[in-house]
Scaffold this motif. Structure first.
Motif, mmCIF file in Angstrom:
data_model
loop_
_atom_site.group_PDB
_atom_site.id
_atom_site.type_symbol
_atom_site.label_atom_id
_atom_site.label_comp_id
_atom_site.label_asym_id
_atom_site.label_seq_id
_atom_site.Cartn_x
_atom_site.Cartn_y
_atom_site.Cartn_z
ATOM 1 N N SER A 95 -10.637 11.018 37.515
ATOM 2 C CA SER A 95 -11.608 10.452 36.575
ATOM 3 C C SER A 95 -11.399 10.954 35.151
ATOM 4 O O SER A 95 -11.922 10.376 34.204
ATOM 5 N N GLY A 96 -10.678 12.060 35.014
ATOM 6 C CA GLY A 96 -10.507 12.680 33.705
ATOM 7 C C GLY A 96 -11.470 13.836 33.481
ATOM 8 O O GLY A 96 -11.402 14.529 32.456
ATOM 9 N N ARG A 97 -12.363 14.082 34.414
ATOM 10 C CA ARG A 97 -13.366 15.145 34.261
ATOM 11 C C ARG A 97 -12.709 16.522 34.134
ATOM 12 O O ARG A 97 -13.041 17.296 33.238
ATOM 13 N N VAL A 98 -11.790 16.849 35.036
ATOM 14 C CA VAL A 98 -11.178 18.179 35.034
ATOM 15 C C VAL A 98 -10.459 18.436 33.711
ATOM 16 O O VAL A 98 -10.627 19.498 33.096
ATOM 17 N N ALA A 99 -9.663 17.478 33.265
ATOM 18 C CA ALA A 99 -8.934 17.654 32.007
ATOM 19 C C ALA A 99 -9.890 17.822 30.831
ATOM 20 O O ALA A 99 -9.663 18.657 29.947
ATOM 21 N N PHE A 100 -10.965 17.047 30.824
ATOM 22 C CA PHE A 100 -11.951 17.151 29.740
ATOM 23 C C PHE A 100 -12.598 18.532 29.731
ATOM 24 O O PHE A 100 -12.743 19.150 28.676
ATOM 25 N N ILE A 101 -12.998 19.010 30.898
ATOM 26 C CA ILE A 101 -13.636 20.326 30.988
ATOM 27 C C ILE A 101 -12.665 21.408 30.517
ATOM 28 O O ILE A 101 -13.041 22.294 29.731
ATOM 29 N N GLN A 102 -11.433 21.327 30.974
ATOM 30 C CA GLN A 102 -10.435 22.331 30.555
ATOM 31 C C GLN A 102 -10.229 22.295 29.041
ATOM 32 O O GLN A 102 -10.179 23.333 28.395
ATOM 33 N N GLN A 103 -10.148 21.106 28.486
ATOM 34 C CA GLN A 103 -9.879 20.967 27.045
ATOM 35 C C GLN A 103 -11.071 21.390 26.190
ATOM 36 O O GLN A 103 -10.897 21.972 25.128
ATOM 37 N N ASN A 104 -12.291 21.091 26.635
ATOM 38 C CA ASN A 104 -13.457 21.281 25.774
ATOM 39 C C ASN A 104 -14.329 22.474 26.111
ATOM 40 O O ASN A 104 -15.160 22.874 25.287
ATOM 41 N N TRP A 105 -14.220 22.996 27.326
ATOM 42 C CA TRP A 105 -15.137 24.057 27.725
ATOM 43 C C TRP A 105 -14.456 25.361 28.095
ATOM 44 O O TRP A 105 -15.089 26.414 28.035
ATOM 45 N N GLU A 106 -13.235 25.307 28.570
ATOM 46 C CA GLU A 106 -12.585 26.537 29.013
ATOM 47 C C GLU A 106 -11.711 27.106 27.899
ATOM 48 O O GLU A 106 -11.009 26.386 27.218
#
Length: 176
Positions: A164-175
């Motif tokens: 869905s793109g969720r994991v990549a988004f979280i890694q890019q914006n939150w981690e």
């Protein structure tokens, strides 16, 4: 162990992906996938997916606020979502996937609004934070096969979570 349990309700796209981040936190008694915010009583998954019921997929969390505060739940919530996308989350589009915080008390409403203002002020995101903060409405548990989906169907869950793109988004914006 005399603490009064509270309930929090969060919508952040596909409810399958919203259970695991909360369930292992201290003081979390239960995380239920379901539907809220619509006009159909006890809707089915197929009805909600049709985008005609007004419902959004959400998780309802029963928690002990003396062990894990509502403010801590909000921190976890924000880090699972794209708070700048009001029309869905990641690959999941439409009202049934919109991000929203459904408050159950004036205290929850104030905490949610304050956390939203703080996130906007942090400038973590260039776009406006558009996650809705709404009064809680009736919550309907989803069908059994949706409960604990990440445990029952780990391969399909990972496909959805990553695809869905969720994991990549979280890694890019939150981690980090």
């Amino acid at each position: 162990m005399g603490a009064q349990l509270e309930v929090a309700t969060f919508a952040g796209g596909c409810f399958w992906c919203m259970v695991e981040p909360f369930e292992n936190q201290p003081g979390i008694e239960q995380v239920v996938s379901g539907y809220t915010g619509g006009h159909v009583v006890n809707p089915t998954y197929e009805q909600v997916c049709s985008q005609t019921t007004g419902h959004t997929e959400a998780v309802q969390i029963t928690f002990d606020p003396t062990l894990f505060s509502y403010e801590q739940l909000l921190e976890v919530y924000w880090q699972q979502t794209d708070p700048t996308d009001a029309m869905g989350q990641f690959a999941d589009r439409g009202d049934s996937y919109r991000p929203a915080i459904f408050f159950h008390s004036e205290q929850q409403q104030l905490a949610a609004e304050q956390s939203k203002v703080a996130l906007q002020a942090s400038r973590r995101f260039k776009k406006e934070i558009v996650t809705a903060i709404l009064p809680a409405e009736p919550f309907y548990a989803a069908e059994d096969y949706h409960q604990d989906f990440h445990k029952k169907n780990p391969v399909r869950y990972q496909q959805s979570h990553i695809g869905s793109g969720r994991v990549a988004f979280i890694q890019q914006n939150w981690e980090g």
